[in-house]
Design a protein around this motif. Structure first.
Motif, PDB file in Angstrom:
ATOM      1  N   VAL A 254     -44.128 -60.094  49.206  1.00 40.59           N
ATOM      2  CA  VAL A 254     -45.105 -60.903  48.460  1.00 40.59           C
ATOM      3  C   VAL A 254     -44.402 -61.798  47.447  1.00 40.59           C
ATOM      4  N   VAL A 255     -43.431 -61.242  46.722  1.00 38.51           N
ATOM      5  CA  VAL A 255     -42.689 -62.040  45.744  1.00 38.51           C
ATOM      6  C   VAL A 255     -41.912 -63.151  46.456  1.00 38.51           C
ATOM      7  N   THR A 256     -41.344 -62.844  47.619  1.00 39.96           N
ATOM      8  CA  THR A 256     -40.628 -63.864  48.388  1.00 39.96           C
ATOM      9  C   THR A 256     -41.567 -64.984  48.806  1.00 39.96           C
ATOM     10  N   PHE A 257     -42.776 -64.642  49.229  1.00 40.39           N
ATOM     11  CA  PHE A 257     -43.755 -65.662  49.612  1.00 40.39           C
ATOM     12  C   PHE A 257     -44.107 -66.552  48.422  1.00 40.39           C
ATOM     13  N   ILE A 258     -44.339 -65.939  47.267  1.00 42.10           N
ATOM     14  CA  ILE A 258     -44.717 -66.713  46.079  1.00 42.10           C
ATOM     15  C   ILE A 258     -43.578 -67.632  45.651  1.00 42.10           C
ATOM     16  N   VAL A 259     -42.361 -67.105  45.616  1.00 43.29           N
ATOM     17  CA  VAL A 259     -41.226 -67.920  45.187  1.00 43.29           C
ATOM     18  C   VAL A 259     -40.970 -69.043  46.194  1.00 43.29           C
ATOM     19  N   THR A 260     -41.119 -68.765  47.483  1.00 40.43           N
ATOM     20  CA  THR A 260     -40.919 -69.804  48.496  1.00 40.43           C
ATOM     21  C   THR A 260     -41.996 -70.877  48.389  1.00 40.43           C
ATOM     22  N   ALA A 261     -43.213 -70.481  48.077  1.00 36.15           N
ATOM     23  CA  ALA A 261     -44.308 -71.444  47.984  1.00 36.15           C
ATOM     24  C   ALA A 261     -44.229 -72.292  46.717  1.00 36.15           C
ATOM     25  N   LEU A 262     -43.519 -71.835  45.703  1.00 31.68           N
ATOM     26  CA  LEU A 262     -43.434 -72.589  44.450  1.00 31.68           C
ATOM     27  C   LEU A 262     -42.594 -73.862  44.585  1.00 31.68           C
ATOM     28  N   TYR A 263     -41.636 -73.842  45.462  1.00 31.37           N
ATOM     29  CA  TYR A 263     -40.719 -74.971  45.579  1.00 31.37           C
ATOM     30  C   TYR A 263     -41.027 -75.786  46.832  1.00 31.37           C
TER      31      TYR A 263
ATOM     32  N   ILE B  14     -41.639 -48.269  51.124  1.00 28.19           N
ATOM     33  CA  ILE B  14     -42.531 -49.180  51.846  1.00 28.19           C
ATOM     34  C   ILE B  14     -43.253 -50.114  50.872  1.00 28.19           C
ATOM     35  N   ALA B  15     -43.730 -49.555  49.765  1.00 30.97           N
ATOM     36  CA  ALA B  15     -44.410 -50.391  48.765  1.00 30.97           C
ATOM     37  C   ALA B  15     -43.444 -51.403  48.160  1.00 30.97           C
ATOM     38  N   GLY B  16     -42.207 -50.993  47.926  1.00 33.20           N
ATOM     39  CA  GLY B  16     -41.210 -51.925  47.396  1.00 33.20           C
ATOM     40  C   GLY B  16     -40.905 -53.043  48.378  1.00 33.20           C
ATOM     41  N   GLY B  17     -40.808 -52.722  49.670  1.00 34.57           N
ATOM     42  CA  GLY B  17     -40.594 -53.750  50.683  1.00 34.57           C
ATOM     43  C   GLY B  17     -41.759 -54.718  50.767  1.00 34.57           C
ATOM     44  N   GLY B  18     -42.975 -54.193  50.679  1.00 30.24           N
ATOM     45  CA  GLY B  18     -44.160 -55.061  50.688  1.00 30.24           C
ATOM     46  C   GLY B  18     -44.210 -55.951  49.457  1.00 30.24           C
ATOM     47  N   LEU B  19     -43.883 -55.379  48.315  1.00 31.96           N
ATOM     48  CA  LEU B  19     -43.862 -56.170  47.088  1.00 31.96           C
ATOM     49  C   LEU B  19     -42.770 -57.240  47.153  1.00 31.96           C
ATOM     50  N   GLY B  20     -41.629 -56.897  47.747  1.00 29.12           N
ATOM     51  CA  GLY B  20     -40.560 -57.878  47.923  1.00 29.12           C
ATOM     52  C   GLY B  20     -40.988 -59.024  48.816  1.00 29.12           C
TER      53      GLY B  20
ATOM     54  N   ALA C 144     -34.359 -56.248  48.768  1.00 29.36           N
ATOM     55  CA  ALA C 144     -34.365 -56.169  47.305  1.00 29.36           C
ATOM     56  C   ALA C 144     -35.563 -55.360  46.816  1.00 29.36           C
ATOM     57  N   GLY C 145     -36.716 -55.553  47.439  1.00 27.16           N
ATOM     58  CA  GLY C 145     -37.895 -54.771  47.077  1.00 27.16           C
ATOM     59  C   GLY C 145     -37.736 -53.300  47.393  1.00 27.16           C
ATOM     60  N   VAL C 146     -37.089 -53.002  48.517  1.00 28.73           N
ATOM     61  CA  VAL C 146     -36.846 -51.597  48.881  1.00 28.73           C
ATOM     62  C   VAL C 146     -35.928 -50.942  47.857  1.00 28.73           C
ATOM     63  N   VAL C 147     -34.914 -51.668  47.408  1.00 30.10           N
ATOM     64  CA  VAL C 147     -34.001 -51.119  46.394  1.00 30.10           C
ATOM     65  C   VAL C 147     -34.750 -50.866  45.088  1.00 30.10           C
ATOM     66  N   VAL C 148     -35.598 -51.792  44.690  1.00 25.86           N
ATOM     67  CA  VAL C 148     -36.382 -51.598  43.467  1.00 25.86           C
ATOM     68  C   VAL C 148     -37.307 -50.385  43.619  1.00 25.86           C
ATOM     69  N   GLY C 149     -37.953 -50.244  44.780  1.00 31.08           N
ATOM     70  CA  GLY C 149     -38.806 -49.084  45.021  1.00 31.08           C
ATOM     71  C   GLY C 149     -38.029 -47.781  44.993  1.00 31.08           C
ATOM     72  N   ALA C 150     -36.808 -47.788  45.535  1.00 34.99           N
ATOM     73  CA  ALA C 150     -35.975 -46.582  45.519  1.00 34.99           C
ATOM     74  C   ALA C 150     -35.573 -46.210  44.104  1.00 34.99           C
TER      75      ALA C 150
END
Length: 109
Positions: free
Chosen positions: A35-44, A27-33, A66-72
């Motif tokens: 947040v990272v998606t929001f930041i990367v989308t907002a940069l461009y 769950i934490a990995g999905g949430g982090l994914g 991708a975040g869920v995989v990293v968390g796993a």
């Protein structure tokens, strides 16, 4: 309450370790994914015909898994580390016979 029932004891070696709670990491990995998606989308800059929300939602399809995989992976690495640091201890199991019906009625009263 004094328990006069007799039982047999059994001793065995068991391994005790602190294992991570894998669903929390997923769950934490999905949430982090997200947040990272929001930041990367907002940069461009976004296409005005598509809009930020639609683009962000589309990229969430890739960011959350991708975040869920990293968390796993993090949870599995911590689980492997915890299994290496496990300790062997003696555990005692007591087998107690069931309470006879006559005694069970006396206990309830």
């Amino acid at each position: 309450m004094n328990d006069d029932r007799e039982g047999t004891t059994d001793t065995a070696k068991v391994r005790v370790r602190r294992a991570p709670k894998i669903p929390v990491f997923l769950i934490a990995g999905g949430g982090l994914g997200a947040v990272v998606t929001f930041i990367v989308t907002a940069l461009y800059p976004t296409d005005p015909n598509i809009g930020f929300g639609t683009l962000f939602g589309y990229f969430l399809i890739f960011g959350i898994p991708a975040g869920v995989v990293v968390g796993a992976v993090v949870a599995l690495l911590l689980d492997r580390r915890a299994s290496k640091h496990a300790q062997a201890v003696d555990a005692e199991r007591i087998h107690v016979d069931a309470v006879p019906e006559e005694v069970e009625g006396e206990i309830e009263q």
